[in-house]
Design an enzyme around this catalytic site. Structure first.
Site, mmCIF file in Angstrom:
data_model
loop_
_atom_site.group_PDB
_atom_site.id
_atom_site.type_symbol
_atom_site.label_atom_id
_atom_site.label_comp_id
_atom_site.label_asym_id
_atom_site.label_seq_id
_atom_site.Cartn_x
_atom_site.Cartn_y
_atom_site.Cartn_z
ATOM 1 N N ARG A 158 0.697 -1.095 0.085
ATOM 2 C CA ARG A 158 0.008 -0.106 -0.023
ATOM 3 C C ARG A 158 0.812 1.316 0.028
ATOM 4 O O ARG A 158 0.461 2.386 -0.557
ATOM 5 C CB ARG A 158 -1.050 0.018 1.012
ATOM 6 C CG ARG A 158 -2.164 1.005 1.109
ATOM 7 C CD ARG A 158 -3.250 0.988 2.070
ATOM 8 N NE ARG A 158 -4.140 0.118 2.173
ATOM 9 C CZ ARG A 158 -4.135 -0.832 3.066
ATOM 10 N NH1 ARG A 158 -3.638 -0.915 3.977
ATOM 11 N NH2 ARG A 158 -5.130 -1.807 2.880
ATOM 12 N N GLY A 159 2.081 1.167 0.708
ATOM 13 C CA GLY A 159 2.856 2.339 1.004
ATOM 14 C C GLY A 159 3.482 2.664 -0.649
ATOM 15 O O GLY A 159 3.391 3.942 -1.030
#
Lengths: 580, 338
Positions: free
Chosen positions: B276-277
């Site tokens: 996600r980062g």
């Protein structure tokens, strides 16, 4: 005017004048300053103030326990059922346009209401007046949510105000002494700068404070029918807004001694510094014999005025080095085990849908159905539902735990023990994310116990305060247990589940009194603790187990764990074994 | 309703303003978490941004704020009812109060209708109101757990599914989640934190000049809101144009393979968990490029957004105090020569 109060050198008159000024300001500024926080226990002085407020603005009382529905309106179920058609109930916020909402016992306000009120201020709702009735001396008293406190521009304190008995008997508030604050005078510098600088010097981080202070100053000028701001407006704003928010006393200006109040710069040497430090000028006296004052340095004026209204106890707290503690998270709603407002659904029960409880419609109809034959038929052919049929929904909120460490910080062994206790607190907090647990730390040493870390789930804060903790001295086990019990009971009162973890070698050498040895005192405290039924773990960390610890643990009803060599992880494991 | 304070009149707080602009350009970023003290202009900035955005086209009468050109079915069949008509509505800004009940948030059976006409009708809650707009939660770290769980679910899926009181309903709830809170008053659970696209730290301005300017502007705004707003009208319009242009350009902004590689390297260098980062980092860099009118993402775009995209995703060691911000700064300095 002050017949009884005159005996004591207090600033009662000045405070009363300030409190009445607050009313004028609120009348002018209304919602723009959010409202007034009044720290006052119930009593004639507060009643007199409320009467004075009611004279200028219509006041509407809102109980601190009001629910969101009462504020925003909703369906009046009882009337709806009786009439067979929807009856709306108007919400207080809409209804109260042009009024002041007064919340007594605001320290007990429910957090949902506080959040809604804070929002209402932002949206331009009615101005608020909150009565904080908490005892300022009680460190564990419930606190008003900061988000709300911060938005209320004016804070006043009526706790130390005494009014002449004659006026109170007559039931009328004494008028303010004239010209209490400061005489008008031109300002040498602009008001914005003065208030901003003063706020920083008083240790007020929020920029909202100077913004509100400026609004108060303008309202004060408007109340006087002036357009330009003058010294009196600045002084009022400082005393009403900045002073009560101060977290430190500003450094004294280079030349003028700090006791000096309200005197414009000129001739300090001639007058001896007035001995009663925080008192305002007595009316009328100084004004006559002063020549035309030169422009006043507003920052200094603001600082001086603010110091008349420093929060009670600030100086003591500064002396004791206990300031800087951020106010406790918030008077958290404290999860009750069975709640009617929030949590995961858990069936229904009979009851009135009020106070946030919600009608379980289908269950209500089910409850009413069997009775339809014997109840008189309604003309419109609908179900006849009576109040007894009403069912409301229930929820289960997970109970949240608070682990309270009471750590023996005495003498030689303290160093290691304390370090490991700190480690255990940090480890538990790191896990608290998941469990939503809070942790508190009590250290007992020397002659007393201290709450080093009030219940918190904040790691940064815990670290900051743990780092400052020291060890050494005698072992007052009784004091430690007493405090642990008090904190635990307070937590229980907040609806949390407390667990007390005592870390000591069990050998008391401080406490007791005439004919009572410290050890006996400790045992008594342990029995008192045991009587409360609080869950606890007793970690005996003496190098060789002795019966002393076991006795205490038994009296407390605590689970005994012997850990001759304390280490943080072992403590955490012991605690977790009890928690699950 | 009050006139909102102009977005461009907010003094300082550059990082927060930038993050909000990025979120406005690229709604898929997943919202902004603002950490900071009280009285730093958090809520003012969010409100101001919502007020700045141009009104959106909606299907008239739709309680979910459906867009006319959206093909997703609405539970009320609003488009069939309204035909070709469209209406304009301001971009919703919904403030979720701390004490809100689940009913208020999710929506519930409309008791009034049910009692009066026997009709089973859904009364939309705050999530429906916030559709296509902003959902602002002050002190999100103090929000009750079950509400947080619920919000997470909706924020990620963009759909609110209601199964209660005999209702079975799903409706669109795509909103930009903006949370704020003071970590000293309680930590936010890492699960929740990770869902936010960007996070910024705001500090009370310490520069005396800034503080005085803030007080001055607030005072001018108080005394003459309309005049004050007019003063900033040009700047507001310019920002608005920038957002509109960036939104239009966003789909065309190219991300070269080298940039994907750089993003991955940066994430692994700082130890940011999960995909996600990385995804957020690149989306933010893309939005940043679009905002500055560029056609493709350059390394400096990544550097500019890396701190806010990754700061809250680093594995943290309880006993290690090194700030995430400085760890990221170090990694950027190593990987992206200035």
């Amino acid at each position: 005017m002050s017949d009884a109060a005159a005996a004591e050198p207090d600033d009662s008159d000045a405070r009363w004048a300030l409190a009445l000024t607050a009313i004028d300001v609120l009348e002018q500024a209304g919602n723009r300053i959010g409202g007034i926080l009044v720290r006052a226990r119930p009593g004639p002085v507060r009643d007199a103030w409320a009467d004075a407020l009611a004279l200028v603005m219509p006041v509407r009382r809102v109980p601190a326990s009001a629910d969101a529905e009462a504020l925003d309106g909703g369906l009046d179920l009882t009337a709806t059922l009786a009439g067979g058609k929807p009856v709306q109930r108007a919400g207080i916020l809409k209804d109260a346009a042009g009024q002041v909402l007064l919340v007594p016992m605001a320290d007990l306000i429910n957090p949902a209401l506080a959040a809604r009120l804070a929002g209402a201020i932002d949206e331009g709702g009615p101005p608020l007046v909150l009565f904080d009735e908490g005892d300022p001396a009680d460190a564990e008293r419930p606190r008003l949510p900061q988000a709300l406190v911060d938005r209320l521009g004016v804070h006043i304190n009526l706790n130390d105000v005494r009014l002449p008995m004659s006026a109170l008997i007559a039931g009328e508030a004494p008028p303010p002494p004239l010209a209490m604050l400061a005489e008008p005078g031109a300002l040498a510098e602009d008001a914005e700068t003065a208030l901003s600088v003063a706020a920083v010097q008083l240790g007020i981080a929020s920029v909202r404070a100077p913004v509100l202070a400026l609004r108060v100053a303008r309202a004060h000028a408007a109340a006087d029918e002036r357009d330009a701001l003058c010294a009196a407006d600045m002084a009022a704003a400082a005393a009403l807004v900045l002073g009560p928010r101060a977290t430190r006393v500003p450094p004294p200006p280079e030349e003028a001694p700090p006791e000096q109040q309200e005197q414009p710069e000129p001739e300090p040497p001639e007058e001896p510094p007035p001995p009663p430090p925080p008192s305002d000028d007595t009316p009328g006296e100084d004004e006559q014999d002063q020549p035309e004052p030169p422009p006043i340095d507003p920052t200094e004026l603001v600082l001086d005025a603010a110091q008349t209204a420093l929060p009670p106890g600030l100086l003591d707290a500064l002396a004791a080095g206990t300031i800087s503690k951020a106010p406790k998270g918030q008077g958290s709603s404290g999860a009750r085990q069975k709640s009617i407002t929030s949590g995961r659904p858990a069936g229904v029960r009979p009851g009135m849908p009020a106070r946030g409880a919600r009608l379980a419609l289908i269950e209500t109809i089910k409850a009413a159905a069997p009775w339809q034959k014997i109840r008189p038929k309604r003309e419109d052919g609908r179900l006849a539902i009576r109040t007894d049929d009403l069912r409301i929904r229930r929820f289960i909120a997970r109970t949240e735990s608070t682990t309270i460490f009471a750590v023996d910080a005495s003498g030689s062994a303290a160093f290691a023990r304390l370090a490991e206790a700190k480690g255990a607190v940090e480890l538990l907090l790191a896990e608290a994310y998941v469990k939503r647990a809070e942790v508190a730390l009590i250290a007992f040493r020397g002659s007393e116990a201290a709450l080093v870390l009030p219940p918190t789930r904040s790691l940064p804060r815990a670290k900051k305060e743990l780092a400052a903790m020291a060890g050494g001295g005698g072992t007052p086990i009784a004091a430690g247990l007493d405090m642990a019990m008090r904190v635990a009971m307070a937590e229980r009162g907040r609806g949390r589940t407390p667990l007390v973890v005592v870390l000591t070698d069990g050998r008391a050498n401080v406490g007791g009194g005439e004919g009572v040895t410290p050890q006996e005192a400790a045992l008594q405290a342990a029995r008192a603790f045991g009587a409360t039924g609080l869950a606890s773990v007793f970690i005996d960390c003496s190098p060789r187990p002795r019966p002393l610890g076991g006795e205490l643990a038994q009296a407390m009803g605590a689970r005994l764990v012997t850990l001759p060599r304390v280490d943080a992880q072992a403590v955490v494991n012991a605690v977790k074994a009890v928690m699950t | 309703m009050r006139i909102p304070f102009p977005f461009t009149a907010i003094v300082g707080q550059a990082e927060m303003k930038q993050a909000l602009l990025l979120a406005a350009v690229e709604p898929r970023l997943g919202g902004v978490m603002v950490f900071g003290d009280r009285g730093t202009g958090k809520s003012t900035a969010v409100r101001a941004l919502a007020g700045l955005l141009p009104p959106m086209k909606v299907v008239p009468g739709c309680r979910y704020g459906c867009a006319p050109d959206d093909r997703a079915p609405c539970i009320e069949g609003c488009r069939d009812k309204a035909g070709k008509q469209t209406a304009e509505a301001p971009v919703p800004f919904v403030d979720l109060p701390l004490g809100a009940t689940e009913d208020r948030v999710v929506g519930a059976l409309d008791l009034e209708r049910a009692l009066a006409t026997g009709e089973k009708r859904f009364e939309p809650g705050l999530l429906a109101k916030a559709n296509r707009g902003f959902l602002y939660i002050d002190e999100i770290n103090l929000l009750e757990d079950h509400l947080v769980d619920l919000l997470l679910d909706v924020a990620v899926s963009g759909t609110n599914v209601v199964e209660r009181e005999g209702l079975s309903i799903r409706h669109p709830a795509r909103f930009i989640l903006v949370g704020s809170g003071n970590p000293e008053e309680g930590e936010l659970r890492p699960q929740l934190l990770d869902r936010f696209g960007l996070s910024v730290d705001v500090r009370t301005p310490t520069d005396m000049g800034d503080r005085i300017e803030i007080v001055k502007r607030c005072d001018r705004f108080d005394r003459d809101p309309a005049g004050f707003v007019a003063e900033f009208a040009d700047a507001e319009q310019a920002t608005l144009d920038r957002i509109a242009k960036a939104r239009k350009a966003l789909p065309k902004v190219q991300v070269a393979d080298e940039m994907l590689g750089l993003g991955a390297q940066l994430c692994s260098a700082v130890g940011a968990d999960g995909l996600r980062g990385e995804l957020t980092l690149l989306r933010a860099a893309r939005a940043q490029a679009a905002l500055s009118g560029k056609k493709d993402v350059k390394p400096h775009h990544i550097a500019e957004v890396a701190t806010m995209a990754l700061r809250h995703r680093l594995r943290r060691n309880v006993l290690d105090d090194t700030g995430s911000t400085s760890r990221i700064a170090r990694a950027i300095a190593e990987l992206i020569p200035a």
